[in-house]
Each structure stands twice: as C-alpha cells, then as structure tokens.
Design an enzyme around this catalytic site. Structure first.
Site, PDB file in Angstrom:
ATOM      1  N   ASP A 199       0.847  -1.186   0.139  1.00  0.00           N
ATOM      2  CA  ASP A 199      -0.096   0.220   0.058  1.00  0.00           C
ATOM      3  C   ASP A 199       0.891   1.232  -0.024  1.00  0.00           C
ATOM      4  OD1 ASP A 199      -2.938   0.673   1.087  1.00  0.00           O
ATOM      5  OD2 ASP A 199      -1.859   2.293   1.246  1.00  0.00           O
ATOM      6  N   ILE A 200       0.670   1.971  -0.950  1.00  0.00           N
ATOM      7  CA  ILE A 200       1.704   3.185  -1.100  1.00  0.00           C
ATOM      8  C   ILE A 200       1.129   4.471   0.077  1.00  0.00           C
ATOM      9  CG2 ILE A 200       2.149   5.357  -2.631  1.00  0.00           C
ATOM     10  CD1 ILE A 200       1.336   3.603  -5.019  1.00  0.00           C
ATOM     11  N   ASN A 207      -2.330  12.934  -4.710  1.00  0.00           N
ATOM     12  CA  ASN A 207      -3.282  13.532  -5.496  1.00  0.00           C
ATOM     13  C   ASN A 207      -3.794  14.760  -5.136  1.00  0.00           C
ATOM     14  OD1 ASN A 207      -3.936  11.303  -7.169  1.00  0.00           O
ATOM     15  ND2 ASN A 207      -5.477  10.358  -5.756  1.00  0.00           N
ATOM     16  N   ASP A 216      -2.077   8.964 -11.047  1.00  0.00           N
ATOM     17  CA  ASP A 216      -2.209   7.830 -12.060  1.00  0.00           C
ATOM     18  C   ASP A 216      -0.809   7.408 -12.433  1.00  0.00           C
ATOM     19  OD1 ASP A 216      -4.961   7.514 -11.446  1.00  0.00           O
ATOM     20  OD2 ASP A 216      -5.580   8.271 -13.749  1.00  0.00           O
ATOM     21  N   GLU A 242      -4.609   2.405  -4.136  1.00  0.00           N
ATOM     22  CA  GLU A 242      -3.106   2.284  -4.417  1.00  0.00           C
ATOM     23  C   GLU A 242      -2.661   1.081  -3.743  1.00  0.00           C
ATOM     24  OE1 GLU A 242      -4.601   2.978  -1.450  1.00  0.00           O
ATOM     25  OE2 GLU A 242      -2.875   3.698  -0.589  1.00  0.00           O
TER      26      GLU A 242
HETATM   27  P1  GH3 Z   1      -1.893   5.475   3.720  1.00  0.00           P
HETATM   28  O1  GH3 Z   1      -0.450   6.115   3.978  1.00  0.00           O
HETATM   29  O2  GH3 Z   1      -2.424   5.460   5.455  1.00  0.00           O
HETATM   30  O3  GH3 Z   1      -2.099   4.310   3.165  1.00  0.00           O
HETATM   31  O4  GH3 Z   1      -2.470   6.921   3.286  1.00  0.00           O
HETATM   32  P2  GH3 Z   1      -3.006   7.129   1.888  1.00  0.00           P
HETATM   33  O5  GH3 Z   1      -3.301   8.662   1.578  1.00  0.00           O
HETATM   34  O6  GH3 Z   1      -2.336   6.258   1.010  1.00  0.00           O
HETATM   35  O7  GH3 Z   1      -4.383   6.186   1.963  1.00  0.00           O
HETATM   36  P3  GH3 Z   1      -5.886   6.541   1.801  1.00  0.00           P
HETATM   37  O8  GH3 Z   1      -6.934   5.073   1.714  1.00  0.00           O
HETATM   38  O9  GH3 Z   1      -6.413   7.492   2.791  1.00  0.00           O
HETATM   39  O10 GH3 Z   1      -6.029   7.282   0.083  1.00  0.00           O
HETATM   40  C1  GH3 Z   1      -5.953   6.428  -0.780  1.00  0.00           C
HETATM   41  C2  GH3 Z   1      -6.134   7.443  -2.056  1.00  0.00           C
HETATM   42  O11 GH3 Z   1      -5.794   6.845  -3.246  1.00  0.00           O
HETATM   43  C3  GH3 Z   1      -7.369   7.969  -1.954  1.00  0.00           C
HETATM   44  C4  GH3 Z   1      -7.894   7.946  -3.371  1.00  0.00           C
HETATM   45  O12 GH3 Z   1      -8.344   9.348  -3.908  1.00  0.00           O
HETATM   46  C5  GH3 Z   1      -6.695   7.636  -4.078  1.00  0.00           C
HETATM   47  N1  GH3 Z   1      -7.207   6.702  -5.342  1.00  0.00           N
HETATM   48  C6  GH3 Z   1      -7.587   5.417  -5.281  1.00  0.00           C
HETATM   49  N2  GH3 Z   1      -7.596   4.916  -6.539  1.00  0.00           N
HETATM   50  C7  GH3 Z   1      -6.917   5.955  -7.252  1.00  0.00           C
HETATM   51  C8  GH3 Z   1      -6.722   6.013  -8.801  1.00  0.00           C
HETATM   52  O13 GH3 Z   1      -7.122   5.045  -9.727  1.00  0.00           O
HETATM   53  N3  GH3 Z   1      -5.882   7.053  -9.262  1.00  0.00           N
HETATM   54  C9  GH3 Z   1      -5.664   7.987  -8.456  1.00  0.00           C
HETATM   55  N4  GH3 Z   1      -4.795   9.139  -8.951  1.00  0.00           N
HETATM   56  N5  GH3 Z   1      -5.781   8.330  -7.070  1.00  0.00           N
HETATM   57  C10 GH3 Z   1      -6.544   6.969  -6.575  1.00  0.00           C
HETATM   58 MG    MG Z   2      -2.141   4.075   0.942  1.00  0.00          MG
HETATM   59 MG    MG Z   3      -4.965   2.004   0.673  1.00  0.00          MG
HETATM   60 MG    MG Z   4      -5.668   3.551   3.089  1.00  0.00          MG
END
Ligand code: GH3
Ligand code: MG
Ligand code: MG
Ligand code: MG
Length: 323
Positions: A199-200, A207, A216, A242
């Site tokens: 997980d990123i 974003n 992306d 992610e």
């Molecule tokens: P954490 O270190 O706790 O994992 O924090 P995080 O910000 O990585 O985790 P969170 O789950 O809060 O946010 C994930 C984000 O990924 C939110 C969402 O808008 C974004 N996201 C999900 N799918 C896509 C995608 O296909 N493209 C892009 N650019 N963003 C995406």
């Molecule tokens: Mg994350």
């Molecule tokens: Mg996540």
């Molecule tokens: Mg998350």
C-alpha cells in the site's frame, strides 16, 4: 504481396499495414491430385484470391497449417484420400475451424455424404462451374474473416476481464482465482505460496498536491517497478486504488520478505518522475507478508494476515515490511 497479375488485372486482394489480407480475397489452398482440375480452379480464383496448389495429401496437410482462409479438397479421386485429409484437418487444433469446400462427383453419393459428415462447409459438384466456385469460395472466405474478427474480440474481452485497465497488471478477480488454486495445492502438502500486500504511503497527498493524473502516473510507474522486481512466475496484481498484491508460488516467507525489502528499497530510493518530468516525487510503501500454513488455510485468511502486516507497518511509521 501482388495486387495485380501479369496483365495488370486487379487480384481483388489488398493488405493493411501489417500485411493482413483485407476485402473478400483470401489465401485458398487447393489440394487436388488432378493437376488439370486444380489449375482450372486456381485460374478461376486468381481474380479475387491467392490460390496455392498442392497435388498430394501430405503436402496439403502441411500447407493447411500455414495461414489459409479456405481449403478446397478433391474427394473424388481414388488415388488420393481427400476424405482422410479432411478428417485430419478437422481433428487438429489449429485447423479445426478452417473452411473446407469438397469437390465431389455427383454420382458418388457415399463420398459426398461422408464429406458432409466430416464437417465440410460446402460442396462443389464436378465439373466445377466457375461462377458457382467463385460464389461459394467468396462466402466461405467472408465468413472466415468475420469469425476470426469475433474470435479476436472474444480473446480481447477475456483478457480485459482479468486485467487492471490503468496499470496492465492482473486485477483482483484474476488474483483471487489464482490464489485459490495455489493455496489449495499448498494445503495438500504441495509447495508453499506467499503473498505481499503493498500500500502506497500517504498517496492522498500525491493526488492533493499534484493532481489525480500525477497520481495515476505514480500508480503506473509503481506497477512497472513491481513487475520488474518479481519473477516471471509471480503474479503482480492491482487490487484497486493504491493497493497491490503479489502472489508468489513456491516461495517461503523468508524469501518473500527479502523480495519485499528489495521492492521497498527500489521504490523509496528512486524518485518517481511525473508531469512530463517536471516533478520528482519520493514515494514510500508499506508491505505486509504472509505465507500459506498448510491444511485449513484459505486465500482470505492469507490475505488478511498480510493486510495486518500492512496495518502494523502504517502504525509504526510506514516505509516498512512486516511479516
Ligand atoms: P496511507 O499511508 O495510510 O495508506 O494513506 P493514503 O493516503 O495512501 O491512503 P488513503 O486510503 O487515505 O488514500 C488513498 C487515495 O488513493 C485516496 C484515493 O483518492 C486515491 N486513489 C484511489 N484510486 C486511485 C486511482 O485510480 N488514481 C488516483 N490518482 N488516485 C486514486
Ligand atoms: Mg495508502
Ligand atoms: Mg490504501
Ligand atoms: Mg488507506
């Protein structure tokens, strides 16, 4: 590929950039030990198609495996077993769907019926009428074009159903099916299987700070780094957002841990270029590792253990691998 004959007559054959035939023209394989009859059929077809003649069944069978759009087989002659050739073509996988026209003697009912039973697509009665030949050949070549097109579309749809559109990695559905099989085998005492859940970290900040398109780009680049850091037998997948998973058959938890560390270092140590190279982002990831534990283990339980590793990594400062 010639599109006109010696006298400048159009052959009715055109090709696209890749050299594939277009239009109603096709490659027609004529297998006939009656050389005069074969030449007559070829002559007639030349206006629209590219005929090739084989005068013995063995050579005909070999040529049927090259790209051919229609095969015309003489099943009348006693010296040459056209019916056996048709049976062979129909039972071999690459040629199973090849359209076949059988040239038959109207008086020889048994061979005509046998040809139909073997699955020929149409019949040409001797003596072969040129207009009838042209019409029947055209119909079969067109039908072949269309079924090839449908088959290609079907293959594409099947591939899309198991592919993540953004990254080109396998998707969750594909991962679930494969993991089920690997865990089942491990439960029966076969080779172990390990999974990584990745997980990123703080991806929302990418974003929010650089836009969704930059996000992306990071996901696509991350997918490339993931795929290049695992073996060919491993299955890198994007679950969504992610979150990624790598299924690693035949891998102990110690080896999986080492591979996860390598991925974590590769991702964190080289910034990601986004927005046409205008921005360089440092990205880190949290990884959970789990391995199958034998009988009673399930894919869901395995993924849950790896997920708990991710949770622990996040809670203890991120950019970590927890097994
Ligand atoms: P954490 O270190 O706790 O994992 O924090 P995080 O910000 O990585 O985790 P969170 O789950 O809060 O946010 C994930 C984000 O990924 C939110 C969402 O808008 C974004 N996201 C999900 N799918 C896509 C995608 O296909 N493209 C892009 N650019 N963003 C995406
Ligand atoms: Mg994350
Ligand atoms: Mg996540
Ligand atoms: Mg998350």
């Amino acid at each position: 590929l010639r599109e006109r004959d010696e006298s400048g007559r159009r052959l009715g054959v055109t090709t696209d950039g890749a050299g594939r035939l277009r239009g109603s023209g096709g490659r027609v394989l004529i297998v006939d030990d009656n050389a005069r009859q074969a030449a007559g059929i070829a002559e007639e077809l030349t206006r629209e198609h590219r005929p090739v003649i084989e005068t013995d069944a063995a050579a005909g069978l070999i040529s049927s495996k090259t790209p051919v759009d229609l095969m015309i087989v003489n099943v009348t002659a006693a010296s040459f077993d056209g019916l056996r050739l048709i049976a062979q073509v129909r039972s071999a996988d690459p040629t199973r769907h090849l359209p076949i026209l059988a040239v038959v003697d109207p008086a020889d009912r048994p061979r005509l019926v046998k040809a139909l039973e073997l699955g020929v697509n149409d019949i040409l009665m001797r003596p072969v009428d040129p207009e009838e030949l042209a019409a029947r050949a055209r119909t079969q070549v067109r039908r072949k074009r269309y079924t090839d097109f449908l088959r290609e579309k079907l293959d594409y749809s099947l591939e899309m159903a198991v592919t993540d559109a953004l990254t080109g990695l396998h998707n969750r559905r594909y991962m679930a099916g494969q993991l089920q099989a690997f865990v089942g085998r491990a439960a029966l005492g076969g080779e172990p299987v390990s999974v990584l859940v990745l997980d990123i970290d703080h991806f929302k900040k990418v974003n929010d700070g650089f836009g969704h398109d930059a996000g992306d780009e990071v996901l696509r680049e991350f997918a490339v780094r993931l795929a290049t850091n695992v073996r060919a037998v491993d299955l890198p997948c994007r679950l969504g957002g992610e979150e990624f998973v790598v299924v690693m058959p035949g891998t102990t938890i110690e080896d999986a841990h080492r591979i996860a560390e390598r991925i974590r270092r590769d991702v964190g140590s080289t910034p990601f270029r986004v927005m046409g190279g205008r921005e360089h982002l440092t990205v880190t990831i949290s990884i959970g590792v789990a391995a199958s534990t034998g009988p009673g283990d399930t894919p869901d339980a395995l993924l849950k253990r790896a997920d708990e590793g991710v949770y622990e990594a996040k809670a203890s400062g991120r950019d970590k691998v927890i097994a």
